[in-house]
Scaffold this motif. Structure first.
Motif, PDB file in Angstrom:
ATOM      1  N   LEU A 158       0.827  -1.204   0.000  1.00  0.00           N
ATOM      2  CA  LEU A 158       0.000   0.000   0.000  1.00  0.00           C
ATOM      3  C   LEU A 158       0.861   1.254   0.000  1.00  0.00           C
ATOM      4  CD1 LEU A 158      -2.770  -1.065   2.555  1.00  0.00           C
ATOM      5  CD2 LEU A 158      -2.960  -0.975   0.069  1.00  0.00           C
ATOM      6  N   ASP A 159       1.960   1.222   0.755  1.00  0.00           N
ATOM      7  CA  ASP A 159       2.840   2.395   0.820  1.00  0.00           C
ATOM      8  C   ASP A 159       3.514   2.680  -0.517  1.00  0.00           C
ATOM      9  OD1 ASP A 159       2.210   2.692   3.465  1.00  0.00           O
ATOM     10  OD2 ASP A 159       3.989   1.652   4.216  1.00  0.00           O
ATOM     11  N   ALA A 160       3.721   1.643  -1.335  1.00  0.00           N
ATOM     12  CA  ALA A 160       4.447   1.810  -2.597  1.00  0.00           C
ATOM     13  C   ALA A 160       3.553   2.262  -3.750  1.00  0.00           C
ATOM     14  CB  ALA A 160       5.142   0.497  -2.980  1.00  0.00           C
ATOM     15  N   LEU A 161       2.254   2.379  -3.525  1.00  0.00           N
ATOM     16  CA  LEU A 161       1.344   2.758  -4.607  1.00  0.00           C
ATOM     17  C   LEU A 161       1.603   4.194  -5.058  1.00  0.00           C
ATOM     18  CD1 LEU A 161      -2.014   1.275  -3.285  1.00  0.00           C
ATOM     19  CD2 LEU A 161      -0.707   0.455  -5.249  1.00  0.00           C
ATOM     20  N   PRO A 162       1.447   4.483  -6.357  1.00  0.00           N
ATOM     21  CA  PRO A 162       1.522   5.870  -6.824  1.00  0.00           C
ATOM     22  C   PRO A 162       0.371   6.681  -6.231  1.00  0.00           C
ATOM     23  CG  PRO A 162       1.630   4.312  -8.664  1.00  0.00           C
ATOM     24  CD  PRO A 162       1.224   3.535  -7.463  1.00  0.00           C
ATOM     25  N   PRO A 163       0.450   8.013  -6.285  1.00  0.00           N
ATOM     26  CA  PRO A 163      -0.654   8.836  -5.770  1.00  0.00           C
ATOM     27  C   PRO A 163      -1.972   8.510  -6.467  1.00  0.00           C
ATOM     28  CG  PRO A 163       1.297  10.177  -6.174  1.00  0.00           C
ATOM     29  CD  PRO A 163       1.587   8.826  -6.748  1.00  0.00           C
TER      30      PRO A 163
ATOM     31  N   ILE B 171     -11.793  -4.722   0.814  1.00  0.00           N
ATOM     32  CA  ILE B 171     -11.076  -3.567   0.262  1.00  0.00           C
ATOM     33  C   ILE B 171     -10.109  -3.061   1.324  1.00  0.00           C
ATOM     34  CG2 ILE B 171     -11.341  -1.281  -0.758  1.00  0.00           C
ATOM     35  CD1 ILE B 171     -14.338  -2.173  -1.277  1.00  0.00           C
ATOM     36  N   VAL B 172      -8.832  -3.048   1.009  1.00  0.00           N
ATOM     37  CA  VAL B 172      -7.824  -2.652   1.997  1.00  0.00           C
ATOM     38  C   VAL B 172      -7.449  -1.189   1.800  1.00  0.00           C
ATOM     39  CG1 VAL B 172      -6.907  -4.976   2.232  1.00  0.00           C
ATOM     40  CG2 VAL B 172      -5.912  -3.444   0.536  1.00  0.00           C
ATOM     41  N   ARG B 173      -7.058  -0.555   2.892  1.00  0.00           N
ATOM     42  CA  ARG B 173      -6.630   0.852   2.849  1.00  0.00           C
ATOM     43  C   ARG B 173      -5.733   1.117   4.052  1.00  0.00           C
ATOM     44  NH1 ARG B 173     -11.770   1.382   5.361  1.00  0.00           N
ATOM     45  NH2 ARG B 173     -11.664   2.698   7.248  1.00  0.00           N
ATOM     46  N   ARG B 174      -5.034   2.235   3.984  1.00  0.00           N
ATOM     47  CA  ARG B 174      -4.226   2.717   5.095  1.00  0.00           C
ATOM     48  C   ARG B 174      -5.014   3.800   5.833  1.00  0.00           C
ATOM     49  NH1 ARG B 174       0.455   1.234   7.839  1.00  0.00           N
ATOM     50  NH2 ARG B 174       2.248   0.982   6.475  1.00  0.00           N
ATOM     51  N   THR B 175      -5.095   3.707   7.155  1.00  0.00           N
ATOM     52  CA  THR B 175      -5.749   4.730   7.956  1.00  0.00           C
ATOM     53  C   THR B 175      -4.931   4.943   9.222  1.00  0.00           C
ATOM     54  OG1 THR B 175      -7.955   4.153   7.142  1.00  0.00           O
ATOM     55  CG2 THR B 175      -7.841   5.386   9.198  1.00  0.00           C
ATOM     56  N   ALA B 176      -4.448   6.168   9.396  1.00  0.00           N
ATOM     57  CA  ALA B 176      -3.665   6.529  10.587  1.00  0.00           C
ATOM     58  C   ALA B 176      -2.525   5.550  10.826  1.00  0.00           C
ATOM     59  CB  ALA B 176      -4.572   6.609  11.806  1.00  0.00           C
ATOM     60  N   GLY B 177      -1.870   5.133   9.740  1.00  0.00           N
ATOM     61  CA  GLY B 177      -0.713   4.259   9.853  1.00  0.00           C
ATOM     62  C   GLY B 177      -1.029   2.790   9.963  1.00  0.00           C
ATOM     63  N   SER B 178      -2.307   2.430  10.060  1.00  0.00           N
ATOM     64  CA  SER B 178      -2.698   1.029  10.184  1.00  0.00           C
ATOM     65  C   SER B 178      -3.373   0.559   8.901  1.00  0.00           C
ATOM     66  CB  SER B 178      -3.661   0.847  11.372  1.00  0.00           C
ATOM     67  OG  SER B 178      -3.056   1.262  12.573  1.00  0.00           O
ATOM     68  N   VAL B 179      -3.363  -0.763   8.700  1.00  0.00           N
ATOM     69  CA  VAL B 179      -4.052  -1.355   7.560  1.00  0.00           C
ATOM     70  C   VAL B 179      -5.460  -1.737   8.002  1.00  0.00           C
ATOM     71  CG1 VAL B 179      -4.097  -3.258   5.909  1.00  0.00           C
ATOM     72  CG2 VAL B 179      -1.917  -2.213   6.552  1.00  0.00           C
ATOM     73  N   VAL B 180      -6.453  -1.304   7.220  1.00  0.00           N
ATOM     74  CA  VAL B 180      -7.863  -1.583   7.512  1.00  0.00           C
ATOM     75  C   VAL B 180      -8.463  -2.279   6.300  1.00  0.00           C
ATOM     76  CG1 VAL B 180     -10.111  -0.576   8.041  1.00  0.00           C
ATOM     77  CG2 VAL B 180      -8.034   0.406   9.040  1.00  0.00           C
ATOM     78  N   ILE B 181      -9.304  -3.271   6.548  1.00  0.00           N
ATOM     79  CA  ILE B 181      -9.978  -3.971   5.459  1.00  0.00           C
ATOM     80  C   ILE B 181     -11.480  -3.897   5.670  1.00  0.00           C
ATOM     81  CG2 ILE B 181      -9.671  -6.196   6.654  1.00  0.00           C
ATOM     82  CD1 ILE B 181      -9.623  -7.503   3.865  1.00  0.00           C
ATOM     83  N   GLU B 182     -12.202  -3.477   4.624  1.00  0.00           N
ATOM     84  CA  GLU B 182     -13.664  -3.447   4.646  1.00  0.00           C
ATOM     85  C   GLU B 182     -14.138  -4.765   4.051  1.00  0.00           C
ATOM     86  OE1 GLU B 182     -15.129   0.009   2.647  1.00  0.00           O
ATOM     87  OE2 GLU B 182     -13.469   1.240   3.378  1.00  0.00           O
TER      88      GLU B 182
END
Length: 672
Positions: A461-466, A544-555
Motif C-alpha cells: 500500500l505504501d508503494a502505490l503511486p498517488p 477492500i484494503v486501505r491505510r488509515t492513521a498508519g494502520s491497515v484496515v480492510i472493509e
C-alpha cells in the motif's frame, strides 16, 4: 524431439483447454495408451484403441487434428501430448504397446514407445525472454493485418506489467489493460495463452512481446516491472487541454450556477478524449459530469469533495505527463485502452459482494477473481426500490441468483471485460455460463491477491503511486487476507461500526472494519457471529484494503469459513452476539484539520470562484494557520498561495493554485 510438447505442464494444458479435459485424458491414459509415432517434420501421431487417430504438427495445439469428430481441442489431442511426455525422447527403445502393430518405417516416421516413467516435475525455468521473438516471427504467426493493428496500439502507447519466469512460476507473462498473455513454451508462439477471444488474441500477443523487449532493455534484472511502450514522447502535450477548459469552467462558475448548456461541451470533450484513446481522463470527465447532473437532479450521491477531486485529477494527470522525464505516460492517461474485451472461456472465483444504497436504488457489486489474469473484476447490478441484501440475494443474475454468484465459482464463455476491470455477461450467450458453490479455497488464488504477511501488505500500500494519477481500475485494492487469529472484537454504538483485530502467523495485526447500513442490515450480525467462532473456523477475509492513521484496515465483502463462503451483506438481520462496547474514537487533530480544509477548498467548485463570499479568504487564512500549527507547512503554504491569488483576481493562476492546494491535501490525507 518436440521440445514444445515436453515443455507443457498440466497447468499450461489446462489454460489452453480446461482442467476437466486434462483430468479425463490423464485417467484414460493411465488405463490404456495410444500408439505414437513421429514424422520427420515433427508431427506426432497417436492411434487410440477405440479408433480415433490424432495428429499434432508443430505450431500449437490449435493446429492439431483428430478423427473423433469433436469440435475444437479434444481429449485425444491432450492424451497424445501426455503420452508423448511420459514416453520421454523418441527412439529410446521403450516397449511398444502392442506387438501385433509394428512401428512405421523410420524413413517415413519415427516410432515412439509405450508411455514410461513420467518426466520429473519442477524443472527450472528456461532462460528465455519473449522479447527475443522477432517481428518477422510475429508477422508469420499473426499476419500483416494484426501486426498493423498492433502497431497502431503501440503508436498510441500502452502500459504493461511484465512478469519474468521464476522457479515458482516458470511461465513468463504480461498484463495488459484488457488481456493477460502467458508464454507457455519458450520460443514457440503456437503455445501462447491469452484470456481474450479469437480475433483479439493475435494483436495482444505482439503487444506482449514488445512489452518484454522494453523491459529487457530498461530493466533486465527486475522480475516484476511496469513499462510504458510506444506512445507520444513526454513534453509534447497531454491531450487534456479541452478537458482542462471544461474543468476551469466548472471551477469558476460552480455547480450551483451551471445550467444544462454545459452538456454540449461535455459531449464534445468526451468525443475528443475517446477518439484520442485517453481512457482514464475520459472516465474522470464522466464522473465529473455525473456529479453535476446529480446536483441539478438533487441526487443523494452529489458530494462537493468528489466534484473537486475529479477536477483536481484532470490537473494531476496533465501535469504528470508534460513534466520533464515523465514516465509511464499511458498508465496515467490510459491511452488506447480498449473499452471492452470479450474473454475466452474464463473461470471467475467470487470473493463476496458489497450492497450499497444510492438514493432510491440498490447497487450490488460482486468481486470476482480472474486467476489467469491475476486480477479482481467487478460485476455490478442496479435495482430500484429499498430491498435489503437478504432480499436481493434471491434476485436473478444471468442464469443464477445474486446469492449463489456471490458465494460461488463462475465458468463462462460470455464474459466481457472493460479496461477499468468491470465485467458483464453478454446477452445471448447466457447458456454458456455455469455457477457452482465455492469451498473458499482462496489459498489457491494468485499470490499477488492473497496476503499472508500483513507487513508485506502494508508495504504494498505504501508503494502505490498517488491516487489522482493511478490507473482507474475497479477493485484495485481488493485482497484476501489469511487469518491466523482473532485478537479482539468491539462495537462502537455512535458510529454503528464493528471493529475486529485479526493477526497473521507472525502476530501482525490488521483491523476489519464494517459499518451498519439499512441496505445490508445483517452485515454486522454476520460478522460478529463469524468472529465469535459460532460459524466455524475462519480461514480468510476478503475485502477492500486501505491505510488509515498508519494502520491497515480492510472493509470485508466475504469470509471463508470452514469449507464455505459467507457474504455478510446478503445475510438477514439476526440476533446480536454480545460484543465489547468501545468508546467513540475522538477525531485525530491532524486528520480533522486536513479534512476540514479539503471541505473548505471543495466549496470553490461547488459555489464557483466567481461567486465566493468575501469571508472565504479569511477562512482560508485560518485553515492555513491551523495546518502550520500542526507542522503541515507545505500544505499550509499551498492554501495560503491560493488565498493570495483570490485577492489579486480570479484567473488561470487561481485555477493552478487551487489545484496545487487541493492535490496536496488529498495526498496528505492518503498518507495519514
Amino acid at each position: 524431439m518436440r521440445t514444445d510438447l515436453l515443455a507443457l505442464t498440466a497447468d499450461s494444458l489446462a489454460a489452453l483447454t480446461n482442467r476437466g479435459l486434462v483430468k479425463r485424458a490423464t485417467r484414460e491414459l493411465d488405463s490404456v495408451a495410444p500408439r505414437l509415432r513421429a514424422d520427420p517434420d515433427g508431427t506426432v501421431h497417436g492411434e487410440f484403441p477405440d479408433g480415433p487417430a490424432a495428429s499434432l504438427p508443430p505450431g500449437g495445439l490449435d493446429a492439431g487434428r483428430c478423427t473423433c469428430g469433436a469440435t475444437g481441442i479434444c481429449r485425444h489431442l491432450v492424451g497424445v501430448i501426455l503420452a508423448y511426455q511420459r514416453a520421454g525422447r523418441p527412439g529410446e527403445g521403450l516397449p511398444a504397446r502392442r506387438a501385433d502393430q509394428p512401428g512405421e518405417d523410420l524413413s517415413a516416421g519415427q516410432e515412439v514407445g509405450e508411455p514410461g516413467v513420467e518426466r520429473p516435475p519442477g524443472r527450472p525455468p528456461v532462460p528465455w525472454s519473449p522479447g527475443q521473438v522477432t517481428d518477422d516471427e510475429l508477422t508469420a504467426r499473426i499476419g500483416t493485418r494484426m501486426m498493423a493493428a498492433a502497431r497502431r496500439a503501440e503508436q498510441a502507447g500502452y502500459t504493461a506489467r511484465v512478469r519474468r519466469a521464476t522457479a515458482a512460476n516458470p511461465v513468463p507473462q504480461v498484463e495488459l489493460a484488457t488481456a493477460t498473455v502467458r508464454f507457455l513454451v519458450p520460443g514457440d508462439l503456437g503455445f501462447v495463452h491469452t484470456d481474450t477471444v479469437a480475433g483479439n488474441r493475435d494483436e495482444v500477443v505482439a503487444l506482449a512481446v514488445w512489452a518484454f523487449r522494453a523491459a529487457d532493455d530498461r530493466h533486465p534484472e527486475v522480475p516484476d516491472v511496469r513499462v510504458d511502450v510506444g506512445g507520444v514522447e513526454a513534453g509534447t502535450g497531454s491531450g487534456l487541454e479541452r478537458a482542462l477548459t471544461l474543468a476551469a469552467t466548472v471551477l469558476h462558475e460552480g455547480a450551483t450556477h451551471l445550467g444544462q448548456s454545459l452538456e454540449t461541451t461535455v459531449a464534445d470533450v468526451r468525443r475528443h478524449l475517446d477518439d484520442a484513446g485517453l481512457r482514464w481522463p475520459l472516465l474522470a470527465v464522466d464522473d465529473l459530469a455525473e456529479q453535476l447532473a446529480a446536483y441539478h437532479d438533487r441526487g443523494a450521491h452529489y458530494r462537493p469533495e468528489l466534484l473537486a477531486g475529479h477536477i483536481a485529477e484532470l490537473h494531476a494527470r496533465h501535469r504528470a505527463v508534460i513534466r520533464p522525464n515523465a514516465t509511464l505516460r499511458s498508465s496515467v492517461l490510459g491511452t488506447a485502452e480498449a473499452a471492452e474485451t470479450p474473454l475466452r472461456r474464463a473461470r471467475l472465483d467470487s470473493l463476496g459482494c458489497r450492497i450499497r444504497a444510492l438514493g432510491n436504488q440498490r447497487i450490488a457489486e460482486v468481486y470476482l477473481v480472474h486467476g489467469a489474469g491475476s486480477m479482481v473484476l467487478v460485476l455490478r447490478r442496479h435495482w430500484d426500490g429499498d430491498a435489503d441484501g437478504a432480499e436481493l440475494s434471491r434476485r436473478r443474475v444471468a442464469t443464477t441468483t445474486l446469492g449463489a454468484l456471490a458465494a460461488g465459482n463462475l465458468v463462462t464463455e460470455s464474459a466481457v471485460r472493460s479496461a477499468n476491470r468491470t465485467v458483464r455477461l453478454a446477452t445471448g450467450r447466457i447458456a454458456k455460463t455455469t455457477v457452482s458453490p465455492s469451498r473458499g479455497n482462496w489459498d489457491e488464488l494468485p499470490p499477488s491477491l492473497v496476503a499472508t504477511d500483513f507487513t508485506g501488505l502494508a508495504r504494498e500500500l505504501d508503494a502505490l503511486p498517488p491516487q489522482p494519477i493511478r490507473p482507474r481500475v475497479e477493485a484495485e485494492l481488493v485482497r484476501v487476507v489469511a487469518v491466523a487469529g482473532v485478537e479482539s472484537v468491539t462495537y462502537t454504538p455512535g458510529d454503528q461500526r464493528l471493529d475486529a483485530v485479526i493477526t497473521d502467523r507472525a502476530g501482525n495485526p490488521v483491523t476489519v472494519a464494517a459499518t451498519h447500513t439499512s441496505a445490508a442490515p445483517g452485515r454486522l450480525d454476520a460478522l460478529a457471529a463469524v468472529f465469535a467462532g459460532t460459524e466455524g473456523e475462519l480461514r480468510f477475509v476478503s475485502g477492500i484494503v486501505r491505510r488509515t492513521a498508519g494502520s491497515v484496515v480492510i472493509e470485508p465483502v466475504g469470509l471463508a469459513v470452514e469449507d464455505r463462503v459467507i457474504v455478510p451483506d446478503l445475510r438477514p438481520a439476526g440476533s446480536s452476539v454480545g460484543l465489547a462496547v468501545a468508546d467513540a474514537t475522538p477525531r485525530e487533530p491532524l486528520l480533522a484539520a486536513l479534512a476540514d480544509t479539503r471541505d473548505l477548498l471543495a466549496e470553490a467548485p461547488h459555489r464557483g470562484l466567481s461567486h465566493l463570499p468575501p469571508s472565504y479568504g479569511d477562512r482560508l487564512a485560518d485553515a492555513a494557520q491551523r495546518l502550520t500549527a500542526l507542522g503541515l507547512h507545505r500544505v499550509a503554504q499551498a492554501v495560503t498561495a491560493f488565498g493570495a491569488t483570490l485577492t489579486h483576481g480570479r484567473d488561470q493562476a487561481t485555477e493552478q493554485t487551487w489545484a496545487d492546494a487541493y492535490l496536496r491535501l488529498e495526498l496528505a490525507l492518503d498518507l495519514c
